[in-house]
Design a protein around this motif. Structure first.
Motif, PDB file in Angstrom:
ATOM      1  N   SER A   1      35.987  12.454  12.803  1.00  0.00           N
ATOM      2  CA  SER A   1      36.264  11.358  11.876  1.00  0.00           C
ATOM      3  C   SER A   1      37.743  10.990  11.822  1.00  0.00           C
ATOM      4  CB  SER A   1      35.781  11.726  10.470  1.00  0.00           C
ATOM      5  OG  SER A   1      36.446  12.892   9.986  1.00  0.00           O
ATOM      6  N   GLY A   2      38.587  11.816  12.424  1.00  0.00           N
ATOM      7  CA  GLY A   2      40.018  11.505  12.429  1.00  0.00           C
ATOM      8  C   GLY A   2      40.455  10.685  13.624  1.00  0.00           C
ATOM      9  N   ILE A   3      39.506  10.353  14.505  1.00  0.00           N
ATOM     10  CA  ILE A   3      39.842   9.595  15.716  1.00  0.00           C
ATOM     11  C   ILE A   3      40.546   8.283  15.379  1.00  0.00           C
ATOM     12  CG2 ILE A   3      38.877   8.312  17.673  1.00  0.00           C
ATOM     13  CD1 ILE A   3      38.886  11.264  18.126  1.00  0.00           C
ATOM     14  N   ILE A   4      40.084   7.602  14.343  1.00  0.00           N
ATOM     15  CA  ILE A   4      40.654   6.308  13.999  1.00  0.00           C
ATOM     16  C   ILE A   4      42.139   6.440  13.670  1.00  0.00           C
ATOM     17  CG2 ILE A   4      39.927   6.529  11.588  1.00  0.00           C
ATOM     18  CD1 ILE A   4      40.285   3.309  13.686  1.00  0.00           C
ATOM     19  N   HIS A   5      42.530   7.541  13.036  1.00  0.00           N
ATOM     20  CA  HIS A   5      43.939   7.749  12.693  1.00  0.00           C
ATOM     21  C   HIS A   5      44.763   8.064  13.939  1.00  0.00           C
ATOM     22  CE1 HIS A   5      42.907   7.625   8.460  1.00  0.00           C
ATOM     23  NE2 HIS A   5      41.956   8.517   8.686  1.00  0.00           N
ATOM     24  N   ILE A   6      44.167   8.779  14.882  1.00  0.00           N
ATOM     25  CA  ILE A   6      44.865   9.057  16.141  1.00  0.00           C
ATOM     26  C   ILE A   6      45.065   7.760  16.919  1.00  0.00           C
ATOM     27  CG2 ILE A   6      44.775  10.330  18.321  1.00  0.00           C
ATOM     28  CD1 ILE A   6      43.162  12.484  16.923  1.00  0.00           C
ATOM     29  N   LEU A   7      44.045   6.900  16.927  1.00  0.00           N
ATOM     30  CA  LEU A   7      44.166   5.599  17.601  1.00  0.00           C
ATOM     31  C   LEU A   7      45.293   4.773  16.990  1.00  0.00           C
ATOM     32  CD1 LEU A   7      40.460   4.448  18.104  1.00  0.00           C
ATOM     33  CD2 LEU A   7      42.049   5.283  19.833  1.00  0.00           C
ATOM     34  N   ARG A   8      45.445   4.866  15.687  1.00  0.00           N
ATOM     35  CA  ARG A   8      46.515   4.125  15.010  1.00  0.00           C
ATOM     36  C   ARG A   8      47.882   4.576  15.529  1.00  0.00           C
ATOM     37  NH1 ARG A   8      48.433   1.513  10.563  1.00  0.00           N
ATOM     38  NH2 ARG A   8      50.265   2.390   9.554  1.00  0.00           N
ATOM     39  N   GLN A   9      48.069   5.894  15.619  1.00  0.00           N
ATOM     40  CA  GLN A   9      49.354   6.402  16.097  1.00  0.00           C
ATOM     41  C   GLN A   9      49.561   6.109  17.581  1.00  0.00           C
ATOM     42  OE1 GLN A   9      51.609   7.311  13.990  1.00  0.00           O
ATOM     43  NE2 GLN A   9      50.105   7.130  12.324  1.00  0.00           N
ATOM     44  N   GLN A  10      48.477   6.135  18.343  1.00  0.00           N
ATOM     45  CA  GLN A  10      48.585   5.809  19.768  1.00  0.00           C
ATOM     46  C   GLN A  10      49.040   4.359  19.948  1.00  0.00           C
ATOM     47  OE1 GLN A  10      44.923   5.433  22.123  1.00  0.00           O
ATOM     48  NE2 GLN A  10      45.837   6.756  23.662  1.00  0.00           N
ATOM     49  N   LYS A  11      48.536   3.471  19.124  1.00  0.00           N
ATOM     50  CA  LYS A  11      48.911   2.061  19.205  1.00  0.00           C
ATOM     51  C   LYS A  11      50.378   1.864  18.843  1.00  0.00           C
ATOM     52  CE  LYS A  11      47.904  -2.441  17.113  1.00  0.00           C
ATOM     53  NZ  LYS A  11      47.084  -3.156  16.101  1.00  0.00           N
ATOM     54  N   ARG A  12      50.860   2.617  17.866  1.00  0.00           N
ATOM     55  CA  ARG A  12      52.229   2.444  17.377  1.00  0.00           C
ATOM     56  C   ARG A  12      53.267   3.150  18.231  1.00  0.00           C
ATOM     57  NH1 ARG A  12      52.733   1.492  11.710  1.00  0.00           N
ATOM     58  NH2 ARG A  12      54.431   3.010  11.636  1.00  0.00           N
ATOM     59  N   ALA A  13      52.847   4.187  18.953  1.00  0.00           N
ATOM     60  CA  ALA A  13      53.813   5.053  19.647  1.00  0.00           C
ATOM     61  C   ALA A  13      54.471   4.339  20.828  1.00  0.00           C
ATOM     62  CB  ALA A  13      53.122   6.331  20.118  1.00  0.00           C
ATOM     63  N   VAL A  14      55.782   4.442  20.893  1.00  0.00           N
ATOM     64  CA  VAL A  14      56.537   3.944  22.048  1.00  0.00           C
ATOM     65  C   VAL A  14      57.248   5.085  22.766  1.00  0.00           C
ATOM     66  CG1 VAL A  14      56.865   1.630  21.110  1.00  0.00           C
ATOM     67  CG2 VAL A  14      58.513   3.404  20.554  1.00  0.00           C
ATOM     68  N   ASN A  15      57.445   6.195  22.070  1.00  0.00           N
ATOM     69  CA  ASN A  15      58.072   7.374  22.660  1.00  0.00           C
ATOM     70  C   ASN A  15      57.113   8.037  23.645  1.00  0.00           C
ATOM     71  OD1 ASN A  15      58.527  10.463  22.590  1.00  0.00           O
ATOM     72  ND2 ASN A  15      60.465   9.634  21.813  1.00  0.00           N
ATOM     73  N   LYS A  16      57.566   8.297  24.861  1.00  0.00           N
ATOM     74  CA  LYS A  16      56.696   8.852  25.897  1.00  0.00           C
ATOM     75  C   LYS A  16      56.180  10.239  25.531  1.00  0.00           C
ATOM     76  CE  LYS A  16      58.571   6.323  29.868  1.00  0.00           C
ATOM     77  NZ  LYS A  16      59.230   6.441  31.195  1.00  0.00           N
ATOM     78  N   THR A  17      57.027  11.044  24.902  1.00  0.00           N
ATOM     79  CA  THR A  17      56.612  12.396  24.516  1.00  0.00           C
ATOM     80  C   THR A  17      55.494  12.342  23.484  1.00  0.00           C
ATOM     81  OG1 THR A  17      58.843  13.240  24.940  1.00  0.00           O
ATOM     82  CG2 THR A  17      57.386  14.600  23.568  1.00  0.00           C
ATOM     83  N   ILE A  18      55.645  11.457  22.505  1.00  0.00           N
ATOM     84  CA  ILE A  18      54.619  11.322  21.469  1.00  0.00           C
ATOM     85  C   ILE A  18      53.318  10.806  22.074  1.00  0.00           C
ATOM     86  CG2 ILE A  18      53.976  10.090  19.360  1.00  0.00           C
ATOM     87  CD1 ILE A  18      56.968  10.081  18.630  1.00  0.00           C
ATOM     88  N   ARG A  19      53.415   9.803  22.936  1.00  0.00           N
ATOM     89  CA  ARG A  19      52.209   9.268  23.586  1.00  0.00           C
ATOM     90  C   ARG A  19      51.523  10.350  24.416  1.00  0.00           C
ATOM     91  NH1 ARG A  19      51.269   3.935  23.364  1.00  0.00           N
ATOM     92  NH2 ARG A  19      49.807   4.133  25.086  1.00  0.00           N
ATOM     93  N   GLY A  20      52.339  11.161  25.093  1.00  0.00           N
ATOM     94  CA  GLY A  20      51.763  12.251  25.891  1.00  0.00           C
ATOM     95  C   GLY A  20      51.023  13.257  25.036  1.00  0.00           C
TER      96      GLY A  20
END
Length: 318
Positions: free
Chosen positions: A109-128
């Motif tokens: 059920s937390g997938i939607i929150h992870i998708l939110r951060q994935q959309k916002r992330a520009v830092n390569k380390t965070i995206r990784g």
């Protein structure tokens, strides 16, 4: 930690942890306002101690169904990954703890929150980090990351038409997904049935929490649609396949995702027979017209691509 806290009142715990998380959010907000913006100035990062992370993980694992927990974790993740020019994200370790807390939420059920951060992330380390977490969750359930997203996105309380109404006293808010996959909130005055141009000031002031929850839900739906769109964009190159049963359940009949799935052309393969079609107004349509037959549940389905067919058929399906 669950063994230690198993006999405790989780509602009481949630009431304590929400303000606890909000205090760290306020610390990050204060630091973000006060940090320098120039490249060569002194460097400082907020010092959020390591012992905070276990509380974040526990909140995701055992308290995610309690009021305020999800929003507090989402706000904390937003602020932790917020970039300061010349300094980078405010607190990567705290943001990563939130990502793992979302991953620990029951039933994906937390997938939607992870998708939110994935959309916002520009830092390569965070995206990784986010991609690794999604891959780990998918592997755990023997799914592809795309399939994981499809089954992890909730219906957000929307009906089969992609709509939900919310009572705000003398006003009603109607949250809806449009045919172009836009997500709107319409405000209606109940007595006059007049549609307002924006949210009433009285609602923003007197029902601030409920208003914020509604706006957050609108944002989560946008994130869900955006996340699935990005996943499907690469699905053809990745040669992803669905069964017909999975396609209809996840992408054609889902109150949210159908606004993406029903806009695409699909290729159904059953034995030697291949059918290219789009689902529109309750029927499958191919270049030959409406398809009357019912596809077997185990029919192999892939995304259609214009290089697969003749030019005339491309025009018919476009």
């Amino acid at each position: 930690m669950t063994e230690i806290t198993g006999d405790l009142d989780t509602v009481c715990l949630a009431e304590k942890i929400v303000p606890f998380l909000e205090k760290w959010c306020e610390l990050l907000r204060s630091d973000h306002r006060n940090l320098p913006n120039q490249q060569n100035m002194w460097r400082y990062k907020p010092d959020i101690p390591a012992w905070v992370s276990p509380f974040i993980w526990y909140a995701g694992l055992s308290l995610s169904d309690k009021p305020g927990i999800r929003q507090a974790l989402s706000d904390l993740a937003d602020l932790s990954f917020k970039k300061v020019p010349g300094l980078g994200p405010l607190s990567v370790k705290t943001g990563n703890a939130c990502i793992h807390a979302f991953a620990l939420m029951p039933g994906n059920s937390g997938i939607i929150h992870i998708l939110r951060q994935q959309k916002r992330a520009v830092n390569k380390t965070i995206r990784g980090t986010i991609e690794k977490v999604l891959q780990k969750l998918a592997s755990r359930d023997n799914l592809t990351p795309g399939a994981l997203m499809e089954i992890g996105i909730p219906d957000f309380g929307l009906d089969e038409n992609g709509m939900a109404a919310f009572d705000f006293g003398e006003y009603e808010a109607v949250l809806s997904i449009e045919n172009n996959a836009g997500v709107l909130i319409r405000w209606i005055q109940k007595v006059s049935l007049k549609t307002l141009k924006s949210a009433p000031v009285s609602v923003k002031k007197e029902q601030a929490a409920a208003y914020k929850a509604l706006v957050n839900r609108q944002g989560e739906i946008k994130d869900a649609l955006g996340g699935i769109s990005r996943t499907l964009e690469s699905a053809w190159l990745e040669k992803r396949t669905w069964t017909y049963a999975h396609l209809t359940d996840r992408l054609l009949n889902h109150p949210v995702l159908k606004f993406i799935g029903r806009r695409l052309v699909w290729r159904m393969e059953s034995g030697a027979k291949i059918t290219d079609a789009i689902f529109h107004e309750g029927n499958w349509h191919s270049p030959e017209g409406i398809i009357a037959e019912i596809f077997p549940a185990d029919t192999r389905v892939t995304l259609w691509h214009p290089i697969l067919v003749a030019a005339d058929d491309v025009l018919c399906l476009s």
